[in-house]
Design a protein around this motif. Structure first.
Motif, PDB file in Angstrom:
ATOM      1  N   ALA A 188       0.822  -1.214   0.000  1.00 52.71           N
ATOM      2  CA  ALA A 188       0.000   0.000   0.000  1.00 52.71           C
ATOM      3  C   ALA A 188       0.852   1.259   0.000  1.00 52.71           C
ATOM      4  O   ALA A 188       0.411   2.320  -0.476  1.00 52.71           O
ATOM      5  CB  ALA A 188      -0.932  -0.006   1.217  1.00 52.71           C
ATOM      6  N   PRO A 203       4.234   3.165  -4.869  1.00 56.01           N
ATOM      7  CA  PRO A 203       3.455   3.727  -5.979  1.00 56.01           C
ATOM      8  C   PRO A 203       2.641   2.627  -6.655  1.00 56.01           C
ATOM      9  O   PRO A 203       3.047   1.460  -6.669  1.00 56.01           O
ATOM     10  CB  PRO A 203       4.534   4.286  -6.923  1.00 56.01           C
ATOM     11  CG  PRO A 203       5.727   4.500  -6.050  1.00 56.01           C
ATOM     12  CD  PRO A 203       5.676   3.437  -4.992  1.00 56.01           C
ATOM     13  N   GLU A 204       1.491   2.982  -7.224  1.00 54.73           N
ATOM     14  CA  GLU A 204       0.549   1.979  -7.728  1.00 54.73           C
ATOM     15  C   GLU A 204       1.168   1.042  -8.763  1.00 54.73           C
ATOM     16  O   GLU A 204       0.963  -0.175  -8.703  1.00 54.73           O
ATOM     17  CB  GLU A 204      -0.663   2.685  -8.335  1.00 54.73           C
ATOM     18  CG  GLU A 204      -1.777   1.721  -8.719  1.00 54.73           C
ATOM     19  CD  GLU A 204      -3.035   2.441  -9.176  1.00 54.73           C
ATOM     20  OE1 GLU A 204      -3.922   1.774  -9.732  1.00 54.73           O
ATOM     21  OE2 GLU A 204      -3.110   3.667  -8.972  1.00 54.73           O
ATOM     22  N   ASP A 205       1.919   1.585  -9.716  1.00 59.86           N
ATOM     23  CA  ASP A 205       2.502   0.722 -10.753  1.00 59.86           C
ATOM     24  C   ASP A 205       3.528  -0.240 -10.163  1.00 59.86           C
ATOM     25  O   ASP A 205       3.596  -1.418 -10.526  1.00 59.86           O
ATOM     26  CB  ASP A 205       3.128   1.557 -11.867  1.00 59.86           C
ATOM     27  CG  ASP A 205       4.182   2.530 -11.348  1.00 59.86           C
ATOM     28  OD1 ASP A 205       4.166   2.834 -10.127  1.00 59.86           O
ATOM     29  OD2 ASP A 205       5.025   2.985 -12.149  1.00 59.86           O
ATOM     30  N   ARG A 206       4.332   0.261  -9.227  1.00 61.17           N
ATOM     31  CA  ARG A 206       5.334  -0.577  -8.570  1.00 61.17           C
ATOM     32  C   ARG A 206       4.670  -1.647  -7.708  1.00 61.17           C
ATOM     33  O   ARG A 206       5.108  -2.797  -7.677  1.00 61.17           O
ATOM     34  CB  ARG A 206       6.230   0.305  -7.702  1.00 61.17           C
ATOM     35  CG  ARG A 206       7.401  -0.392  -7.050  1.00 61.17           C
ATOM     36  CD  ARG A 206       8.437  -0.802  -8.056  1.00 61.17           C
ATOM     37  NE  ARG A 206       9.668  -1.221  -7.415  1.00 61.17           N
ATOM     38  CZ  ARG A 206      10.652  -1.826  -8.045  1.00 61.17           C
ATOM     39  NH1 ARG A 206      10.560  -2.069  -9.336  1.00 61.17           N
ATOM     40  NH2 ARG A 206      11.755  -2.181  -7.409  1.00 61.17           N
ATOM     41  N   ALA A 207       3.609  -1.262  -7.017  1.00 57.76           N
ATOM     42  CA  ALA A 207       2.900  -2.200  -6.155  1.00 57.76           C
ATOM     43  C   ALA A 207       2.280  -3.324  -6.971  1.00 57.76           C
ATOM     44  O   ALA A 207       2.354  -4.505  -6.588  1.00 57.76           O
ATOM     45  CB  ALA A 207       1.816  -1.462  -5.366  1.00 57.76           C
ATOM     46  N   GLN A 208       1.665  -2.977  -8.100  1.00 58.68           N
ATOM     47  CA  GLN A 208       1.033  -3.988  -8.948  1.00 58.68           C
ATOM     48  C   GLN A 208       2.060  -4.963  -9.508  1.00 58.68           C
ATOM     49  O   GLN A 208       1.838  -6.173  -9.531  1.00 58.68           O
ATOM     50  CB  GLN A 208       0.285  -3.299 -10.095  1.00 58.68           C
ATOM     51  CG  GLN A 208      -0.597  -4.220 -10.913  1.00 58.68           C
ATOM     52  CD  GLN A 208      -1.677  -4.896 -10.098  1.00 58.68           C
ATOM     53  OE1 GLN A 208      -2.224  -4.295  -9.179  1.00 58.68           O
ATOM     54  NE2 GLN A 208      -1.976  -6.149 -10.416  1.00 58.68           N
ATOM     55  N   ARG A 229      -3.899  -9.463  -1.432  1.00 59.25           N
ATOM     56  CA  ARG A 229      -5.039  -8.790  -2.059  1.00 59.25           C
ATOM     57  C   ARG A 229      -6.267  -8.818  -1.152  1.00 59.25           C
ATOM     58  O   ARG A 229      -7.066  -7.877  -1.132  1.00 59.25           O
ATOM     59  CB  ARG A 229      -5.344  -9.443  -3.409  1.00 59.25           C
ATOM     60  CG  ARG A 229      -4.384  -8.991  -4.508  1.00 59.25           C
ATOM     61  CD  ARG A 229      -4.709  -9.618  -5.830  1.00 59.25           C
ATOM     62  NE  ARG A 229      -3.946  -8.976  -6.908  1.00 59.25           N
ATOM     63  CZ  ARG A 229      -3.729  -9.511  -8.088  1.00 59.25           C
ATOM     64  NH1 ARG A 229      -4.213 -10.710  -8.373  1.00 59.25           N
ATOM     65  NH2 ARG A 229      -3.029  -8.868  -9.005  1.00 59.25           N
ATOM     66  N   GLU A 243      -8.482   1.493   4.281  1.00 67.26           N
ATOM     67  CA  GLU A 243      -7.292   1.889   5.024  1.00 67.26           C
ATOM     68  C   GLU A 243      -7.656   2.189   6.471  1.00 67.26           C
ATOM     69  O   GLU A 243      -8.752   2.662   6.762  1.00 67.26           O
ATOM     70  CB  GLU A 243      -6.649   3.132   4.384  1.00 67.26           C
ATOM     71  CG  GLU A 243      -6.003   2.871   3.037  1.00 67.26           C
ATOM     72  CD  GLU A 243      -5.283   4.089   2.510  1.00 67.26           C
ATOM     73  OE1 GLU A 243      -4.975   4.989   3.329  1.00 67.26           O
ATOM     74  OE2 GLU A 243      -5.042   4.165   1.297  1.00 67.26           O
TER      75      GLU A 243
END
Length: 438
Positions: free
Chosen positions: A90, A93-98, A113, A120
């Protein structure tokens, strides 16, 4: 407590990393910059790397993850407890997390997931789905065998939920209870019934407060259908309380809490956490300027009035700070609730008026020796009125925030003091007008 600092010399650092305990190493890496943290982590002995990584804060973990690739990185992430892994994902960054999620094995990805699907700062986010669950019809002997088989993957074996076939919570049992019971007894006979539980959407601070007040090592978490989905352990609850305390302290100083240790926060991150509050307070202080402008004629007629503005505003600010600090803390630890608003306001104003009267009498006795009686009386009465208003503001504003579902800490000392400054000046000049006839 002795300060833990990462040695700068390479050989000295390697020797220290070899000998120091896991908690000491984690504390040092959390305080180090990203590059130093990643470099030092590379120098850790193999058996110490994962325990240290699991205890790091997300900014330090992020620096290390970005310094690793492939199987090395996968092993670090999959070796974490599911709740800690979700916290790290969480934070990224979103792209890195995905990308990181997709690189994990099927089980680790599914558990992560599952936790990230909850809101949160909710119980669902900080719970662990890895625990030993027992059935009430099991014998104590069979339960102990179950504990031995699953202990390695469980977050804790000192607290184990007891559930029926539908995963409905029946009670809880501790390892000590099982060890002391007869092997032929059923788990249902040994289990503690009527234990408190929370829902997945319960606020994490409420969960932590419940555990502290009820002296619980862990608390079961159930879904909307009432079925058990996880547990929140004591260590996670303490982290929540520490975070909430840091948040309240930060907002009391008119800033937003940092999402990382101080030295890991960038210059612009520090600016972002403070500039909004400064801008809001700057606009709010414009009220004070408008009040002074409105009473400019009175100031010109009796210049001596201007001498006491800093004194009176300072007294009001201090009184407001005392009240708001006391009330915000009492709300946080649940000593009071919004239903107690009138009682709290009455108590704070009562205390303020007693103090204000004592200070007003002392001030009048002192001022009468140097200023005309009208000035002395104006200052004394204004001090009493401003202190009373300040205490009322400090008591009521956090209560109003709680009713509006706003964090009471938002109404911090700077916010309350800004209101007191503007209203205090109005009170001062109105009393001056009445007493001096100007």
């Amino acid at each position: 407590m002795e300060e833990i600092v990462l040695p700068r010399d390479r050989q000295e650092r390697r020797d220290w990393l070899q000998d120091a305990g896991v908690h000491a190493v984690a504390a040092a890496l959390n305080r180090a910059g990203a590059k130093d943290c990643a470099r030092a982590f590379r120098e850790l002995p193999a058996g110490k790397a994962l325990p240290v990584f699991s205890r790091l804060e997300p900014p330090a973990q992020k620096a290390i993850v970005e310094d690793h690739e492939g199987e090395e990185r996968k092993a670090l992430i999959e070796g974490m407890a599911p709740d800690n892994r979700a916290r790290l994902i969480a934070y990224l960054p979103e792209d890195r997390a995905q990308s990181l999620l997709e690189s994990l094995g099927e089980e680790a990805r599914a558990l992560t997931r599952q936790l990230l699907a909850y809101p949160e700062q909710s119980a669902g986010r900080i719970m662990t789905p890895e625990f030993v669950r027992l059935r009430p019809d099991m014998s104590v002997a069979d339960a102990l065998e179950e504990v031995r088989a699953k202990a390695e993957r469980a977050e804790t074996i000192h607290f184990m939920p007891v559930v029926d076939e539908d995963m409905t919570l029946v009670g809880t049992v501790g390892l000590g209870q099982l060890v002391l019971a007869e092997g032929g007894q059923s788990v249902g006979d040994v289990a503690t019934r009527d234990v408190p539980s929370v829902e997945t959407k319960t606020d994490q601070e409420a969960v932590a407060r419940l555990m502290k007040e009820a002296d619980l090592m862990a608390v079961p978490v159930v879904g909307e259908d009432g079925r058990l989905v996880g547990i929140v352990t004591f260590d996670d609850a303490m982290e929540v309380l520490e975070f909430e305390q840091a948040e309240d302290i930060a907002r009391a100083g008119a800033t937003e809490p940092a999402a990382a240790p101080y030295l890991s926060v960038s210059l612009f991150g520090l600016v972002r956490s403070r500039i909004t509050w400064l801008a809001v307070l700057m606009l709010a202080y414009a009220l004070t300027v408008q009040v002074l402008d409105a009473f400019e004629a009175q100031l010109e007629e009796t210049v001596a009035l201007a001498l006491f503005i800093p004194l009176l505003i300072g007294m009001g600010g201090n009184a407001g700070t005392q009240s708001v600090t006391t009330v915000v803390r009492a709300l946080a630890v649940r000593d009071i609730g919004t239903a107690d608003a009138l009682a709290v306001a009455g108590k704070e104003v009562g205390a303020a008026l007693v103090m204000g009267a004592a200070l007003a009498l002392a001030g009048y006795a002192l001022l009468i020796a140097f200023f005309p009686p009208g000035i002395a009386l104006t200052v004394a009465l204004s001090g009493l009125a401003i202190i009373g208003f300040a205490a009322l503001s400090g008591a009521v504003m956090p209560m109003v925030a709680r009713v509006l579902s706003i964090d009471p800490a938002v109404f911090s000392s700077p916010v309350v003091n800004t209101v007191i400054d503007a209203v205090g000046l109005v009170i001062y000049f109105l009393i001056a007008k009445a007493v001096l006839g100007i």
